[in-house]
Design a protein around this motif. Sequence first.
Motif, PDB file in Angstrom:
ATOM      1  N   PHE A   1       0.836  -1.199   0.000  1.00 11.77           N
ATOM      2  CA  PHE A   1       0.000   0.000   0.000  1.00 11.77           C
ATOM      3  C   PHE A   1       0.871   1.250   0.000  1.00 11.77           C
ATOM      4  CE2 PHE A   1      -1.939   3.421   2.495  1.00 11.77           C
ATOM      5  CZ  PHE A   1      -3.089   3.655   1.746  1.00 11.77           C
ATOM      6  N   PHE A   2       1.958   1.245   0.794  1.00 14.07           N
ATOM      7  CA  PHE A   2       2.838   2.409   0.868  1.00 14.07           C
ATOM      8  C   PHE A   2       3.533   2.659  -0.476  1.00 14.07           C
ATOM      9  CE2 PHE A   2       6.910   4.451   2.145  1.00 14.07           C
ATOM     10  CZ  PHE A   2       6.376   5.606   2.687  1.00 14.07           C
ATOM     11  N   ALA A   3       3.951   1.592  -1.150  1.00 22.25           N
ATOM     12  CA  ALA A   3       4.584   1.744  -2.473  1.00 22.25           C
ATOM     13  C   ALA A   3       3.596   2.340  -3.473  1.00 22.25           C
ATOM     14  CB  ALA A   3       5.098   0.390  -2.952  1.00 22.25           C
ATOM     15  N   PHE A   4       2.340   1.865  -3.444  1.00 24.17           N
ATOM     16  CA  PHE A   4       1.314   2.432  -4.333  1.00 24.17           C
ATOM     17  C   PHE A   4       1.055   3.903  -3.994  1.00 24.17           C
ATOM     18  CE2 PHE A   4      -3.171   3.452  -5.063  1.00 24.17           C
ATOM     19  CZ  PHE A   4      -3.253   3.242  -6.439  1.00 24.17           C
ATOM     20  N   PHE A   5       1.065   4.221  -2.693  1.00 26.42           N
ATOM     21  CA  PHE A   5       0.842   5.613  -2.276  1.00 26.42           C
ATOM     22  C   PHE A   5       1.961   6.518  -2.772  1.00 26.42           C
ATOM     23  CE2 PHE A   5       1.764   8.921   0.910  1.00 26.42           C
ATOM     24  CZ  PHE A   5       0.602   9.663   0.808  1.00 26.42           C
ATOM     25  N   LEU A   6       3.224   6.066  -2.668  1.00 27.64           N
ATOM     26  CA  LEU A   6       4.346   6.872  -3.156  1.00 27.64           C
ATOM     27  C   LEU A   6       4.252   7.091  -4.660  1.00 27.64           C
ATOM     28  CD1 LEU A   6       7.397   5.445  -1.138  1.00 27.64           C
ATOM     29  CD2 LEU A   6       6.148   7.558  -0.724  1.00 27.64           C
ATOM     30  N   LEU A   7       3.856   6.055  -5.399  1.00 25.94           N
ATOM     31  CA  LEU A   7       3.702   6.204  -6.844  1.00 25.94           C
ATOM     32  C   LEU A   7       2.606   7.213  -7.177  1.00 25.94           C
ATOM     33  CD1 LEU A   7       4.471   5.277  -9.706  1.00 25.94           C
ATOM     34  CD2 LEU A   7       2.779   3.444  -9.471  1.00 25.94           C
ATOM     35  N   PHE A   8       1.489   7.140  -6.446  1.00 30.02           N
ATOM     36  CA  PHE A   8       0.387   8.078  -6.663  1.00 30.02           C
ATOM     37  C   PHE A   8       0.820   9.506  -6.317  1.00 30.02           C
ATOM     38  CE2 PHE A   8      -3.126  10.475  -4.771  1.00 30.02           C
ATOM     39  CZ  PHE A   8      -4.011  10.516  -5.835  1.00 30.02           C
ATOM     40  N   LEU A   9       1.582   9.669  -5.209  1.00 29.46           N
ATOM     41  CA  LEU A   9       2.033  10.997  -4.790  1.00 29.46           C
ATOM     42  C   LEU A   9       3.009  11.584  -5.804  1.00 29.46           C
ATOM     43  CD1 LEU A   9       1.943  13.150  -2.591  1.00 29.46           C
ATOM     44  CD2 LEU A   9       3.824  11.951  -1.438  1.00 29.46           C
ATOM     45  N   PHE A  10       3.880  10.738  -6.347  1.00 28.83           N
ATOM     46  CA  PHE A  10       4.826  11.226  -7.358  1.00 28.83           C
ATOM     47  C   PHE A  10       4.083  11.732  -8.600  1.00 28.83           C
ATOM     48  CE2 PHE A  10       7.484  10.461 -11.105  1.00 28.83           C
ATOM     49  CZ  PHE A  10       8.604  11.228 -10.774  1.00 28.83           C
ATOM     50  N   CYS A  11       3.092  10.997  -9.040  1.00 32.45           N
ATOM     51  CA  CYS A  11       2.311  11.422 -10.211  1.00 32.45           C
ATOM     52  C   CYS A  11       1.553  12.722  -9.915  1.00 32.45           C
ATOM     53  CB  CYS A  11       1.324  10.325 -10.604  1.00 32.45           C
ATOM     54  SG  CYS A  11       2.118   8.816 -11.188  1.00 32.45           S
ATOM     55  N   PHE A  12       1.022  12.828  -8.697  1.00 34.00           N
ATOM     56  CA  PHE A  12       0.271  14.034  -8.329  1.00 34.00           C
ATOM     57  C   PHE A  12       1.189  15.262  -8.319  1.00 34.00           C
ATOM     58  CE2 PHE A  12      -1.076  16.981  -5.000  1.00 34.00           C
ATOM     59  CZ  PHE A  12      -2.340  17.339  -5.464  1.00 34.00           C
ATOM     60  N   LEU A  13       2.415  15.100  -7.752  1.00 34.37           N
ATOM     61  CA  LEU A  13       3.348  16.219  -7.695  1.00 34.37           C
ATOM     62  C   LEU A  13       3.798  16.638  -9.083  1.00 34.37           C
ATOM     63  CD1 LEU A  13       5.542  15.206  -4.602  1.00 34.37           C
ATOM     64  CD2 LEU A  13       3.778  16.973  -4.712  1.00 34.37           C
TER      65      LEU A  13
END
Length: 362
Positions: free
Chosen positions: A16-28
Amino acid sequence: MNLLDYIRDKIRFLCFFAFFLLFLFCFLRITGYPAAYALLFLSLAAGLTLLYGGIDYCHKKTFFDHLLLQLNQLDKPYLIGEIMEKSPCLTDRLYRQVIRVSNRSVIESIHTLEKEKQEYREYIESWIHEVKAPLTSINLMCANQLSAQEEEGHFARKLLQETEAIENAVEQALYYARSDEVYRDFLITPCSLNDIVKESVTRCRRLLTACHMKVELHIPVSCTVYCDGIWLVFILSQLLRNSAQYKKGDCGNITITAKERPMQVLLSVRDEGTGIPDNELSRIFEKGFTGSNGRKTKSSTGMGLYLSKKLCQKLGLSIRAHSCEGVFTEILLEIPREENLPRFNGPDSGRQIFQNCKAEES
């Protein structure tokens, strides 16, 4: 607990944390942040998360390693729930509560079984004492007939021999019933080994006479040991009966020798009987084991040596055997010369811990 097990336990959170980091990177990136800034932010978040995970792993490893050490040191592992330390983790506290409730149920069941076992043991002991009373009367009546006519005297001697065998079987049952709670029944005192050996020979005199067994004693008169004299007499009488039962030919010799050592006395009971095969020697102290010699006589129960071994362990004595088939059998007993009492873990120890923990909670 090792690191790999900890990572496997946290695998869902890590995914879940890896998916969250990927989502945050795309958002930024979508909101216009440079890739370098976005990666720096994600690296900082990942580093802090790994730091927290390392601290959590060290804390849990210390907690469970200490818990496992306590578990291995407990005589009654089911009491682990009563001595577990409180943990700041909610799941640990819930598991501790579940274990304590479950263990209390187990302890109560054990106490019920102990009570039933105690009642059964007391009944067996009272029954044995009731049986021994008429046996004693028969012995006295037979002894009075020994001076009568030859035929009646012979009959009385045979009857005395049989009643002695019955007495031995009854006594085995009594000591077997008491063997699990020796610490409540024995008394360690300085005893004369010479007197103890003579008492055991006297107890088996009719069987030894009927089997034409000659007993030689080589024991210093001043030899003193620390033990329970009554229990040691019973152990030695079982060894003497075995020697008479497995004699070779119409007669035999038994030699009892004591060698004094600085801390103990080595007592040897050696007979020149049928001996024990090498492949059976390691099993002679097992419960019910009669071996090839016992099957030939069809009168062996395999309980004499078993009880002797069990009582020796309870009393802190050492017993072992040497034999050569067709030549001899030697049983060696190591008896302390100084007051060195064995320690017992009685059945009340678990109950006491349980009651102490309940008192602390209240």
